[in-house]
Write an enzyme that holds these catalytic residues in place. Structure first.
Site, PDB file in Angstrom:
ATOM      1  N   GLU A  42       0.821  -1.220   0.000  1.00 51.86           N
ATOM      2  CA  GLU A  42       0.000   0.000   0.000  1.00 51.86           C
ATOM      3  C   GLU A  42       0.853   1.268   0.000  1.00 51.86           C
ATOM      4  O   GLU A  42       1.834   1.379   0.728  1.00 51.86           O
ATOM      5  CB  GLU A  42      -0.869   0.013   1.264  1.00 51.86           C
ATOM      6  CG  GLU A  42      -1.699   1.262   1.405  1.00 51.86           C
ATOM      7  CD  GLU A  42      -2.530   1.246   2.685  1.00 51.86           C
ATOM      8  OE1 GLU A  42      -3.746   1.103   2.593  1.00 51.86           O
ATOM      9  OE2 GLU A  42      -1.954   1.343   3.768  1.00 51.86           O
TER      10      GLU A  42
ATOM     11  N   CYS B  58       7.104   8.876  -5.612  1.00 55.64           N
ATOM     12  CA  CYS B  58       7.515   7.479  -5.778  1.00 55.64           C
ATOM     13  C   CYS B  58       6.945   6.969  -7.103  1.00 55.64           C
ATOM     14  O   CYS B  58       6.431   7.741  -7.898  1.00 55.64           O
ATOM     15  CB  CYS B  58       7.020   6.643  -4.598  1.00 55.64           C
ATOM     16  SG  CYS B  58       5.236   6.699  -4.420  1.00 55.64           S
TER      17      CYS B  58
ATOM     18  N   GLU C 196       1.972   0.290   4.460  1.00 54.36           N
ATOM     19  CA  GLU C 196       2.288   1.636   3.981  1.00 54.36           C
ATOM     20  C   GLU C 196       3.729   2.026   4.314  1.00 54.36           C
ATOM     21  O   GLU C 196       4.247   1.697   5.384  1.00 54.36           O
ATOM     22  CB  GLU C 196       1.319   2.608   4.682  1.00 54.36           C
ATOM     23  CG  GLU C 196       1.472   4.057   4.321  1.00 54.36           C
ATOM     24  CD  GLU C 196       0.873   4.403   2.962  1.00 54.36           C
ATOM     25  OE1 GLU C 196      -0.217   3.922   2.651  1.00 54.36           O
ATOM     26  OE2 GLU C 196       1.507   5.181   2.245  1.00 54.36           O
TER      27      GLU C 196
ATOM     28  N   ASP D  33      13.583  -1.113   5.416  1.00 56.58           N
ATOM     29  CA  ASP D  33      12.429  -1.789   4.812  1.00 56.58           C
ATOM     30  C   ASP D  33      11.877  -2.782   5.829  1.00 56.58           C
ATOM     31  O   ASP D  33      12.528  -3.760   6.151  1.00 56.58           O
ATOM     32  CB  ASP D  33      12.848  -2.499   3.514  1.00 56.58           C
ATOM     33  CG  ASP D  33      11.636  -2.986   2.707  1.00 56.58           C
ATOM     34  OD1 ASP D  33      10.546  -3.162   3.302  1.00 56.58           O
ATOM     35  OD2 ASP D  33      11.795  -3.186   1.488  1.00 56.58           O
TER      36      ASP D  33
ATOM     37  N   ARG E 161       8.864  -4.383   5.541  1.00 54.69           N
ATOM     38  CA  ARG E 161       7.736  -5.119   4.983  1.00 54.69           C
ATOM     39  C   ARG E 161       7.819  -6.609   5.312  1.00 54.69           C
ATOM     40  O   ARG E 161       8.912  -7.168   5.366  1.00 54.69           O
ATOM     41  CB  ARG E 161       7.669  -4.919   3.456  1.00 54.69           C
ATOM     42  CG  ARG E 161       7.125  -3.538   3.115  1.00 54.69           C
ATOM     43  CD  ARG E 161       7.103  -3.294   1.635  1.00 54.69           C
ATOM     44  NE  ARG E 161       8.443  -3.138   1.078  1.00 54.69           N
ATOM     45  CZ  ARG E 161       8.678  -2.856  -0.191  1.00 54.69           C
ATOM     46  NH1 ARG E 161       7.668  -2.733  -1.031  1.00 54.69           N
ATOM     47  NH2 ARG E 161       9.907  -2.713  -0.627  1.00 54.69           N
TER      48      ARG E 161
END
Ligand SMILES: [Zn+2]
Length: 190
Positions: A50, A62, A89, A123, A125
């Site tokens: 997202e 981006c 996000e 990062d 994620r």
């Protein structure tokens, strides 16, 4: 543990999809599918994290929005495929922290160092839910649309065979040149 909650038709600018909502670890995520899948066929796939500013507000900071649109167009044209839309996000740091990171980038930091300065991983994620999602849709082999080597590693860890990688060459503009260069240099994106 991934729980599938509901599915519904989703007509879009790029054609008719089915949207599926599922919950993993208290967070809601989506999958957008078109067509039917079978274990024999390689499924055109995008795993998209997202980005409210890029996907919903057309930000040029981006390349997320154009990447999502490209994936939707490509799947619509192919007649089948899946977009797994993960609600993580700002590379997993959340919207509030992402905007704080943007403020630091306005002062000259790059996206990597801004996240670190805010006390986050560059990062953050997570892809632990992928195996269950692919299994839910009986997907065993994919054509993945990505420039991110971490996603390839996560897919392989989920036990999914990668038939081919499709590079995304969209969304470059004068505002995100530095951002894309950082993704290439520090996150080793192709
Ligand atoms: Zn973005």
């Amino acid at each position: 543990m991934v729980t599938f909650i509901s599915s519904a038709k989703l007509p879009t600018h790029y054609g008719e999809f089915v949207v599926h909502v599922f919950v993993h670890d208290g967070q809601e995520h989506l999958a957008l599918t078109k067509g039917k899948f079978s274990a024999q066929n390689s499924v055109l796939t995008r795993i998209h994290s997202e980005c409210l500013t890029g996907d919903g507000l057309f930000s040029l900071r981006c390349d997320c929005g154009p990447q999502l649109q490209y994936a939707m167009q490509k799947i619509a044209k192919a007649g089948s495929g899946i977009i797994i839309y993960l609600r993580q996000e700002g590379r997993g740091i959340g919207l509030l922290e992402k905007i704080k990171a943007y403020a630091l980038q306005d002062q000259g930091l790059d996206t990597f160092d801004a996240n670190i300065q805010l006390g986050h991983l560059a990062d953050n994620r997570q892809y632990g839910m992928l195996a269950a999602v692919f299994q839910h849709f009986s997907i065993t082999k994919i054509d993945i649309m990505t420039n991110n080597p971490d996603k390839i590693a996560a897919i392989e860890k989920a036990g999914i065979q990668i038939n081919q990688r499709i590079a995304l060459k969209v969304g470059h503009n004068k505002h995100n040149q530095h951002y894309l260069k950082t993704k290439q240099d520090k996150f080793h994106h192709w």
